[in-house]
Enzyme design. Structure first.
Site: not given
Length: 1097
Positions: A44, A405, A797
């Site tokens: 088109c 960090d 931890d």
């Protein structure tokens, strides 16, 4: 968030938010995409435009012939349904309606696009818990921080669902009386109105009853079809046959009937316990009991037979031996119930990850933490990230967050390069199923890489990928070389803007999404997992809590952006060695039988690049293969800081779900008067005022309801009115005190199964992500106290796992056949001692904190033997004091001629020999049931002495200084392995004060041996008998310190001449000095004899 959004930096406290676009290359890519979108349609002439995902619209995936969306849909609906150029049939794309011929296409999951359910209003299903949480927040917490960032649409903004009959008559049932349509939708026809989901239906609107005709098919009412009914009947018959086969076959039934449904296999447990064979574990337990008995008799003899002429030496030795016995008990009894485990990945796939269907596996957020790129090489971090992105897990379920960090621009640029290389590396890994998926270690393997690789293109692709990786390494090394010299004005990004992290101690929070749903595709067009760079805000005057604070920031930012129900944290030097490791963990987490009470799954640490003899016990095999298996049989292993998959809700400080007890039964043989008393007593207990019950619903108590949805879910059960509003305010304050001031993050905590809020826009998520990593976010909250990684020690931890176990959770120890993760360990003696010092110092800090296992957590869910292990983990540094004294005793005994025991009788000799035999047999049986080699066990014993008289001793003194004088010690990052020569660091000598105590002990014992032997030679045959016990004592110390001695002398066969000269010189000086002080003359207690001058012969 889009991957192309650029680096977002800002500070919530300062009300700053800046978006820095990525390097100019990204703009070129965007321009290319715009050019492709603006290309003319060959049918088109209009622009092709963009597709549903924002990318240039491509109608044909074979030849990419430019066709716009309108022509594509017209061709599929009215035309030949084929590409005009290559004549390939058009496949249905996401967002496009289904047409005839699409029945066999199952690759596109787009229900809304298929049936035209997408409207301009709200998105998603109203029953989704994400919508529920968002709605509850709006109702009770003033969701969001302003209308500009949070849409004001109500919860009921779910899209209207058209009738399944498409508005047509089904027999004699009109659409307004359809079984699935509420009465207040009647009269509207096509279902364009919006409706509330069932849990929030409007009670003011009546619902008309529906009449069902039994003679009609249920499909007419939307409840199913004849095919569905037949399928259910077949399933029921198969279940009956299965039960019959089991009952008839008994124990001999093996379930090989091909007609039985696969559903039965999917219902089996995903894992199982494998107990240690009784032939191995029972003798081990027996020798432990015997050793306890022998210890009792041994101490009875030691206490009742003091050495009067060496009372001080005797007293010191007895105190040390009693301490060693207590330490042994704390270490030994948690190993009483060791178990192993097996997982069934095939059952996991059958249940949650069937081929050809949408995966039901739970999403996982990966956390990688790094601080200093000078000690943690960017290439090591890049390999860890690449192994995560290539993991064998659905890509839409994986998100990787890298915490920088140190706010280093080197890490940021290295991660940018890594994201580009991942687009080539990930498809290569998944195409050929290679292991491991960290390129550095994959290309270093000395194996036949052609084994089991049948693809003809493998050799060519592997060589090309190796060249690509070498070029990638060159680019990374160039960045490292460039970063060696910092400009005076600081670093600037490629677009000319200054790097926000130039001041490491004072910089805003930064977030960059490198890969994601809107920009993360590999070279083959497949989607890649999300990769996010995070650097939390740092300002002077704030305590940032080191690694624990960084991990908590990742917990919050991941909850805002992806909110997976499970988290996996890795150190930057620990890569994924087994791509199926996450599925191994999901076999426990998603198991319906045991998964609900599991807070984390811990994997053992395995290491690369360690010398063959493991001189300094870096592998720590005894701890990971013996102690941790023993803990798994109690309440689970302790958390060791890396290689651990967490349940997010457990990190939020909730109690573990309690097992419901079966209802108590009353015996019928009891007298009636007893039953009447019991019943009346129970009735009195259960009778409570209604106001009290209502109060319980409205006001939350942790002990009554530990559910994650406690805060807002129970408010809906209260009566409407002012009390509900008051309860909402109370719960809002509790939530803010617990989790912080972010409404988006608080809403995410209510979603037990994860997922982000659908109502939140990308802009609001960006702002909230910067907010939750601000330096002041944790002030006056429970972060670090009850939530997330717990503060108070550099070994966060131990504290974190301890708090979870105190809440009643249990953990799992998973040891796959192929190690799940591998990392690097410090080879150098000084670095290894500093690492052990940091661990021991953290244990001493916990010992002086309120969370000490000696007095914390009683009355909770922590089991008795599990507490033993935690007490041992914080008490072991104190063993260094008696150990140092005990290792000094041999030298003193040799130099003074005294000993710590009197002359042994036959009975006493039996107890001494029995104790030594029990010690050796315990070690042998321990190695037998655990499979640990004898050299690993012996290295562990040696380094226990080396670390005890050096690192542990310094940790005790530093901990005392911190508690008593407030003198804090700096946190040092352990250097990670780089690209140096293999084992070159092993022989490098780095002087540190930690070397002084063991060096002194070696010198003292060497001098004592020389002095003792010289004394025996001088005094004759009778003095050799008492000498043997003292020499054995001294050699015990020297043999345990032998690896330390090898570390002092450097390379093998290259002992420095200066060391040899000084050793001989010092030994000679001390020997001559002792001869001068105490000459080696024969000692006699009889009368003094002198020569008379007469010849007796």
């Amino acid at each position: 968030m889009e991957a192309s959004a650029g680096l977002v930096a800002g500070s919530h406290n300062r009300n700053e938010l800046v978006v820095i676009r990525r390097e100019p290359g990204g703009g070129a890519g965007a321009a290319a995409r715009r050019a492709a979108a603006e290309a003319p349609c060959q049918i088109c002439g209009d622009d092709v435009g963009v597709g549903f995902d924002g990318e240039p619209f491509v109608a044909c995936n074979e030849c990419a012939f430019p066709v716009c969306r309108a022509c594509y849909e017209y061709e599929r609906r009215e035309g030949s349904q084929a590409c005009p150029q290559c004549r390939t049939r058009y496949r249905r794309l996401k967002g496009c309606p289904r047409v005839t011929g699409d029945e066999d296409e199952d690759g596109v999951d787009d229900l809304e696009g298929e049936f035209g359910l997408r409207h301009g209003g709200g998105e998603g299903d109203g029953d989704d818990p994400r919508d529920v949480a968002a709605s509850m927040l709006r109702a009770h917490m003033s969701y969001g921080r302003g209308d500009a960032h949070h849409p004001a649409a109500g919860f009921g903004a779910a899209p209207g669902v058209p009738l399944l009959t498409n508005g047509q008559m089904v027999d004699d049932i009109p659409p307004e009386q359809h079984a699935l349509v509420p009465s207040y939708m009647g009269g509207g026809g096509g279902g364009g109105k919006r409706i509330h989901p069932l849990p929030f239906a409007d009670p003011s609107l009546p619902v008309q009853p529906r009449s069902l005709d039994p003679s009609k098919d249920l499909a007419a009412y939307g409840y199913g079809s004849v095919a569905w009914s037949d399928r259910m009947e077949r399933w029921k018959k198969n279940q009956e046959r299965l039960q019959h086969a089991r009952s008839e076959g008994g124990d001999d039934w093996d379930g090989d009937d091909a007609d039985l449904p696969l559903m039965d296999e999917a219902r089996q447990p995903l894992s199982r316990k494998v107990p240690i064979p009784s032939s191995r574990i029972n003798p081990y337990r027996m020798i432990i009991v015997i050793r306890l008995v022998v210890l009792g008799f041994f101490f009875h003899y030691r206490v009742m037979h003091p050495v009067h002429d060496a009372f001080a030496l005797w007293l010191i030795s007895v105190i040390c031996e009693i301490w060693f016995a207590m330490s042994w008990i704390l270490d030994q009894f948690p190993k009483w119930l060791p178990i192993e485990r097996e997982t069934y990945l095939d059952r996991l796939s059958l249940r949650f990850d069937k081929e050809g269907q949408l995966s039901q596996l739970a999403p996982v957020d990966f956390f990688v933490s790094t601080v200093d790129p000078s000690k943690e090489p960017p290439l090591v971090t890049a390999n860890t990230v690449l192994s995560i992105l290539a993991v064998d897990y659905p890509v839409e379920k994986v998100s990787c967050y890298v915490s920088d960090d140190g706010a280093a621009m080197l890490t940021f640029e290295a991660l940018s390069e890594t994201s580009e290389f991942a687009k080539k590396w990930v498809p290569f890994c998944k195409k050929f199923n290679i292991e491991p998926r960290a390129p550095e270690w994959y290309f270093q393997q000395k194996i036949d890489y052609l084994k089991d690789k049948v693809a003809a293109s493998f050799v060519r692709d592997r060589r090309a990928m190796k060249r690509e990786y070498e070029e990638f390494k060159v680019r990374i090394n160039a960045l490292v070389a460039k970063a060696q010299k910092v400009p005076e004005e600081g670093w600037t990004m490629q677009d000319g803007s200054p790097w926000p992290g130039n001041n490491v101690r004072d910089h805003p929070g930064m977030i960059q999404v490198f890969l994601g749903q809107s920009g993360g595709h590999d070279v083959e067009g497949n989607e890649l997992p999300r990769l996010v760079y995070v650097s939390r805000e740092k300002r002077p005057g704030y305590d940032h809590h080191k690694k624990a604070g960084a991990m908590n920031a990742l917990v919050r930012v991941s909850a805002v952006l992806s909110n997976a129900p499970y988290l996996l944290n890795l150190d930057c030097d620990h890569y994924i060695n087994n791509s199926k490791a996450i599925k191994e963990a999901m076999c426990f987490m998603m198991d319906p039988l045991v998964g609900k009470k599991v807070c984390y799954v811990q994997f053992p640490q395995r290491f690369d690049g360690i010398d063959r003899h493991d001189r300094y016990a870096n592998r720590n095999v005894v701890f990971f293969d013996i102690n941790m298996k023993g803990l798994d049989g109690i309440q689970g292993p302790i958390y060791v800081g890396t290689g651990c998959v967490f349940r997010r809700q457990a990190l939020y400080g909730y109690d573990a779900p309690k097992t419901k007890k079966p209802p108590s039964r009353t015996c019928n043989c009891w007298p009636k008067w007893c039953l009447s008393c019991c019943c009346s007593r129970n009735k009195n207990k259960n009778t409570k005022p209604k106001t009290e019950k209502k109060k319980k619903i409205l006001f939350f108590k942790k002990e009554e309801n530990p559910s994650p949805a406690y805060a807002l879910g129970e408010i809906e059960e209260g009566a409407p009115g002012a009390d509900v509003e008051k309860a909402g305010i109370v719960n809002q304050q509790k939530l803010e005190k617990k989790f912080g001031q972010s409404s988006v993050f608080v809403a995410s905590t209510l979603l037990e199964n994860g997922g982000t809020l659908k109502s939140a826009s990308p802009a609001s998520l960006l702002k909230e992500a910067i907010h939750v990593i601000s330096c002041g976010y944790e002030d006056k909250t429970d972060w670090g106290k009850e939530i997330g990684w717990i503060y108070g020690s550099i070994t966060e931890d131990i504290l974190t796992g301890f708090k979870m176990h105190c809440h009643g959770w249990r953990s799992i120890y998973c040891i796959p056949k192929r190690p799940a993760f591998k990392g690097s360990a410090p080879l150098n003696l000084s670095d290894r001692l500093h690492q052990v010092l940091r661990w021991a110092l953290g244990s001493v800090e916990i010992f002086f904190s309120k969370h000490c296992p000696l007095w914390y957590g009683y009355g909770g869910g922590l089991k008795f033997l599990e507490r033993f292990s935690y007490i041992n983990s914080i008490v072991y540094p104190w063993t260094s004091i008696p150990l140092l004294a005990y290792c000094t005793l041999p030298a003193i005994c040799l130099l003074t001629g005294k000993f710590i025991t009197p002359e042994l009788t036959n009975a006493a000799s039996i107890w001494f020999m029995a104790l030594f035999m029990c010690i050796f047999i315990t070690g042998i049986l321990e190695m037998r049931w655990s499979g640990v080699a004898i050299d690993d066990w012996w290295r562990n014993e040696q380094f226990w002495v080396i670390g005890g008289v050096s690192s542990h001793l310094f940790a005790v003194f530093q901990g005392l200084l911190k508690v008593l004088a407030g003198i804090d010690t700096s946190f040092t990052v352990t250097s990670k392995a780089g690209d140096d020569e293999e084992f070159s660091e092993l022989y490098t000598f780095k002087w540190t004060t930690l070397l002084i105590p063991p060096t002194t002990l070696l010198l003292l014992n060497f001098i004592g041996v020389v002095a003792g032997v010289s004394n025996a030679i001088n005094n004759g045959y009778e003095s050799w008998g008492p000498l043997f016990g003292k020499l054995f004592f001294a050699f015990w110390v020297i043999v345990h310190l032998y690896p330390f001695l090898k570390g002092l002398v450097g390379r093998q066969n290259r002992t420095p001449t200066i060391v040899i000269v000084w050793s001989i010189l010092l030994a000679s000086i001390f020997s001559l000095l002792w001869v001068r002080i105490d000459p080696f003359l024969a000692k006699s207690d009889g009368p003094l004899l002198e020569e008379c001058g007469l010849d007796c012969n």
